[in-house]
Design a protein around this motif. Structure first.
Motif, mmCIF file in Angstrom:
data_model
loop_
_atom_site.group_PDB
_atom_site.id
_atom_site.type_symbol
_atom_site.label_atom_id
_atom_site.label_comp_id
_atom_site.label_asym_id
_atom_site.label_seq_id
_atom_site.Cartn_x
_atom_site.Cartn_y
_atom_site.Cartn_z
ATOM 1 N N SER A 441 11.433 8.673 7.143
ATOM 2 C CA SER A 441 12.404 7.579 7.092
ATOM 3 C C SER A 441 12.481 6.938 5.711
ATOM 4 C CB SER A 441 12.042 6.509 8.123
ATOM 5 O OG SER A 441 12.074 7.048 9.436
ATOM 6 N N LEU A 442 11.434 7.080 4.917
ATOM 7 C CA LEU A 442 11.406 6.448 3.601
ATOM 8 C C LEU A 442 12.207 7.215 2.554
ATOM 9 C CD1 LEU A 442 7.638 5.421 3.438
ATOM 10 C CD2 LEU A 442 9.608 3.946 3.944
ATOM 11 N N SER A 443 12.718 8.377 2.906
ATOM 12 C CA SER A 443 13.408 9.203 1.921
ATOM 13 C C SER A 443 14.693 8.570 1.406
ATOM 14 C CB SER A 443 13.710 10.586 2.504
ATOM 15 O OG SER A 443 14.535 10.477 3.648
ATOM 16 N N VAL A 444 15.222 7.561 2.087
ATOM 17 C CA VAL A 444 16.449 6.906 1.623
ATOM 18 C C VAL A 444 16.172 5.897 0.513
ATOM 19 C CG1 VAL A 444 17.554 7.176 3.870
ATOM 20 C CG2 VAL A 444 16.318 5.055 3.354
ATOM 21 N N LEU A 445 14.896 5.597 0.265
ATOM 22 C CA LEU A 445 14.543 4.585 -0.725
ATOM 23 C C LEU A 445 14.219 5.233 -2.067
ATOM 24 C CD1 LEU A 445 12.195 2.320 1.440
ATOM 25 C CD2 LEU A 445 14.620 1.954 0.909
ATOM 26 N N PRO A 446 14.553 4.565 -3.159
ATOM 27 C CA PRO A 446 14.191 5.094 -4.481
ATOM 28 C C PRO A 446 12.683 4.995 -4.700
ATOM 29 C CG PRO A 446 15.128 2.900 -4.698
ATOM 30 C CD PRO A 446 15.302 3.287 -3.256
ATOM 31 N N ASP A 447 12.175 5.848 -5.588
ATOM 32 C CA ASP A 447 10.745 5.816 -5.884
ATOM 33 C C ASP A 447 10.354 4.479 -6.494
ATOM 34 O OD1 ASP A 447 10.390 8.362 -4.953
ATOM 35 O OD2 ASP A 447 10.496 9.318 -6.931
ATOM 36 N N SER A 448 9.239 3.944 -6.034
ATOM 37 C CA SER A 448 8.720 2.685 -6.561
ATOM 38 C C SER A 448 7.295 2.525 -6.074
ATOM 39 C CB SER A 448 9.560 1.491 -6.083
ATOM 40 O OG SER A 448 9.417 1.312 -4.671
ATOM 41 N N ALA A 449 6.583 1.574 -6.643
ATOM 42 C CA ALA A 449 5.223 1.302 -6.198
ATOM 43 C C ALA A 449 5.205 0.837 -4.745
ATOM 44 C CB ALA A 449 4.574 0.250 -7.103
ATOM 45 N N SER A 450 6.207 0.069 -4.335
ATOM 46 C CA SER A 450 6.248 -0.428 -2.951
ATOM 47 C C SER A 450 6.496 0.706 -1.968
ATOM 48 C CB SER A 450 7.338 -1.497 -2.812
ATOM 49 O OG SER A 450 7.017 -2.644 -3.564
ATOM 50 N N LYS A 451 7.415 1.614 -2.314
ATOM 51 C CA LYS A 451 7.636 2.768 -1.442
ATOM 52 C C LYS A 451 6.370 3.613 -1.356
ATOM 53 C CE LYS A 451 10.279 7.072 -1.067
ATOM 54 N NZ LYS A 451 11.368 7.899 -1.631
ATOM 55 N N GLU A 452 5.686 3.759 -2.470
ATOM 56 C CA GLU A 452 4.444 4.511 -2.497
ATOM 57 C C GLU A 452 3.427 3.894 -1.534
ATOM 58 O OE1 GLU A 452 1.354 5.666 -6.037
ATOM 59 O OE2 GLU A 452 3.480 5.510 -6.527
ATOM 60 N N SER A 453 3.352 2.569 -1.525
ATOM 61 C CA SER A 453 2.419 1.878 -0.629
ATOM 62 C C SER A 453 2.821 2.025 0.831
ATOM 63 C CB SER A 453 2.326 0.397 -1.003
ATOM 64 O OG SER A 453 1.478 0.214 -2.115
ATOM 65 N N LEU A 454 4.122 2.056 1.107
ATOM 66 C CA LEU A 454 4.572 2.274 2.481
ATOM 67 C C LEU A 454 4.149 3.652 2.971
ATOM 68 C CD1 LEU A 454 8.137 0.690 2.234
ATOM 69 C CD2 LEU A 454 6.207 -0.196 3.572
ATOM 70 N N ASN A 455 4.223 4.648 2.099
ATOM 71 C CA ASN A 455 3.718 5.972 2.446
ATOM 72 C C ASN A 455 2.208 5.950 2.646
ATOM 73 O OD1 ASN A 455 5.461 8.324 2.734
ATOM 74 N ND2 ASN A 455 6.199 7.891 0.672
ATOM 75 N N LEU A 456 1.516 5.267 1.755
ATOM 76 C CA LEU A 456 0.061 5.201 1.818
ATOM 77 C C LEU A 456 -0.400 4.473 3.075
ATOM 78 C CD1 LEU A 456 -2.323 6.113 0.049
ATOM 79 C CD2 LEU A 456 -2.337 3.816 -0.949
ATOM 80 N N LEU A 457 0.371 3.495 3.512
ATOM 81 C CA LEU A 457 0.022 2.769 4.727
ATOM 82 C C LEU A 457 0.019 3.694 5.941
ATOM 83 C CD1 LEU A 457 -0.603 0.149 6.217
ATOM 84 C CD2 LEU A 457 1.863 -0.336 6.277
#
Length: 466
Positions: A441-457
């Motif tokens: 679901s996160l693929s619609v978001l641009p790369d960023s530190a916050s997106k990275e953390s959402l994946n890491l979560l």
């Protein structure tokens, strides 16, 4: 004690359902307030609905970038989870061992004006998280790094909300908000807010994003305070509960106040979509309590019905929080639906993992007797999958559950059958499936530190089960 004292309308509905739940409970511990078992097909909202998927969300797996940049510093000592398989191989089971470090947080006075200063520089993914993943370690402080300052401010704000309006509750504020929780729900609000603001070329949130995080934390905390009253719990996360330390009356008033204050803040967001989303969550809490009371020891429950239960129990609030944060970022419906799906899938995976841990961890680690959900008649994923295999055998597990564990060693035998019949492995696989949906679901978001953390979560949640 009555929970109707000084209770706002939404809390009145919730407490009525809790009373109904208690009156019909045949065995075991009292039902946890705001816990849900919805055996009917869930309703759908025009705003995405409880089980709505991100219709246009691409299916590709989002992998954290290793672009170089510094993340926000955090002064919280990490509670680390070591993953023994490759951290970025999301299609393989993650195996982990956990070590708990003593956490020390230094609180510094930060004004809202200072923390909401506009910045036009977009986030870039961090090397710290990438190196953490590469080393096979997922740490809470790595997950929260982009929003560590936001979390400090949130903690100060929610404590002040309790104390400034009602000084009599100030003594309980530390107990209410400082009992060792990681505050992952408001953290998700901050991360989604910053990640979606990247679509506007900035990582900065607005004041409504911050207020939404406070609302979510107050709703969640109020539910826990009332849970402990109804369950007569003395400890939560290793600390004395509010009702144990200050008495039932103060605990009830504190929970009621938090529900009322969150409702007031919600109305003042002046965003109808967000108001509908969060109000639906509170209604779901009450509806599910009655359904759970009528479904204890129901061995006919299906996996689909269990997923519905997990949505109402945990994922509803997370999903609505994620979509609300995206709505306050003024992004497209496609992005809002994708954020909702992330929260829904993450929340379901989180609940499945918790249910597996109820079978696998020791009483000392859990803080409650092992297998207590099963003993109380709350059949979760491991038991449901095991019952499917048991039906092909001689029905021993079915007989034990139908007897409601009247024999002295029946619970231990049932726990053994759940593992023998593959219930734990099947539940882990189900959690992995929902974890992958969250990542996709996160693929619609641009790369960023916050997106990275959402994946890491997602990794952090999933690896607890191995």
């Amino acid at each position: 004690p009555s929970l109707f004292t000084l209770m706002p309308p939404l809390t009145f509905i919730r407490s009525s359902s809790s009373s109904a739940a208690h009156s019909s409970r045949p065995l075991g511990r009292p039902l946890r307030s705001l816990r849900v078992l919805a055996v009917a097909s869930p309703h759908n909202l025009n705003l995405g609905g409880p089980h709505a998927s991100a219709k246009n969300s691409p299916k590709g797996t989002s992998v954290a970038s290793s672009s170089s940049s510094s993340r926000r510093d955090t002064n919280v000592a990490p509670a680390r989870v070591a993953i023994t398989s490759t951290a970025t191989s999301h299609n393989k089971p993650l195996q982990a061992t956990t070590t708990t470090n003593e956490t020390t947080t230094t609180t510094t006075a930060t004004t809202e004006a200072a923390t909401t200063t506009s910045e036009t520089t977009a986030e870039t993914p961090s090397t710290s998280t990438s190196s953490s993943a590469a080393s096979g370690v997922v740490a809470v402080d790595d997950v929260l790094a982009p929003v560590s300052d936001d979390m400090v401010q949130l903690d100060m704000s929610v404590r002040n909300i309790v104390g400034q309006r009602h000084p009599m509750l100030m003594a309980a504020a530390d107990q209410i908000f400082g009992a060792g929780g990681k505050k992952l729900r408001p953290a998700v609000v901050f991360l989604v807010s910053r990640a979606t603001m990247q679509l506007h070329g900035t990582s900065e949130m607005n004041a409504k994003h911050r207020k939404l995080a406070e609302i979510i934390e107050m709703i969640h905390t109020a539910s826990l305070v009332h849970d402990d009253v109804l369950d007569e719990c003395d400890l939560r996360r290793g600390a004395a509960t509010v009702n144990q330390k200050y008495g039932t009356r103060l605990a009830v008033l504190a929970g009621d106040f938090l529900f009322a204050q969150s409702s007031w803040f919600l109305a003042n967001l002046d965003n109808l979509e967000v108001i509908k989303l969060i109000s639906r969550v509170i209604a779901d809490f009450a509806d599910g309590e009655i359904a759970q009371a009528s479904s204890l020891f129901d061995t006919s429950i299906t996996v689909e019905q269990y997923v519905d239960k997990s949505f109402y129990k945990t994922a509803s609030l997370i999903a609505a929080s994620c979509r609300s944060a995206a709505a306050l970022s003024d992004v497209s419906d496609e992005v809002k639906e994708a954020c909702y799906e992330y929260g829904r899938a993450l929340g379901i995976a989180f609940q499945i993992v918790d249910d597996v841990l109820d079978f696998t961890q020791s009483t000392e680690t859990l803080g409650k007797p092992r297998g207590q959900d099963l003993a109380s008649g709350n059949l979760t994923a491991p038991a449901i999958f095991a019952l499917q295999r048991d039906a092909e055998a001689d029905g021993q597990l079915l007989d034990i559950i139908d007897s409601e564990f009247v024999e002295e060693d029946s619970l231990e035998r049932a726990l053994g059958y759940v593992e023998e019949f593959g219930g734990l492995d099947a539940a882990r696989k189900l959690a992995e499936e929902y974890a992958q949906k969250a990542r996709d679901s996160l693929s619609v978001l641009p790369d960023s530190a916050s997106k990275e953390s959402l994946n890491l979560l997602v990794d952090y949640v999933l690896c607890r089960v191995y």
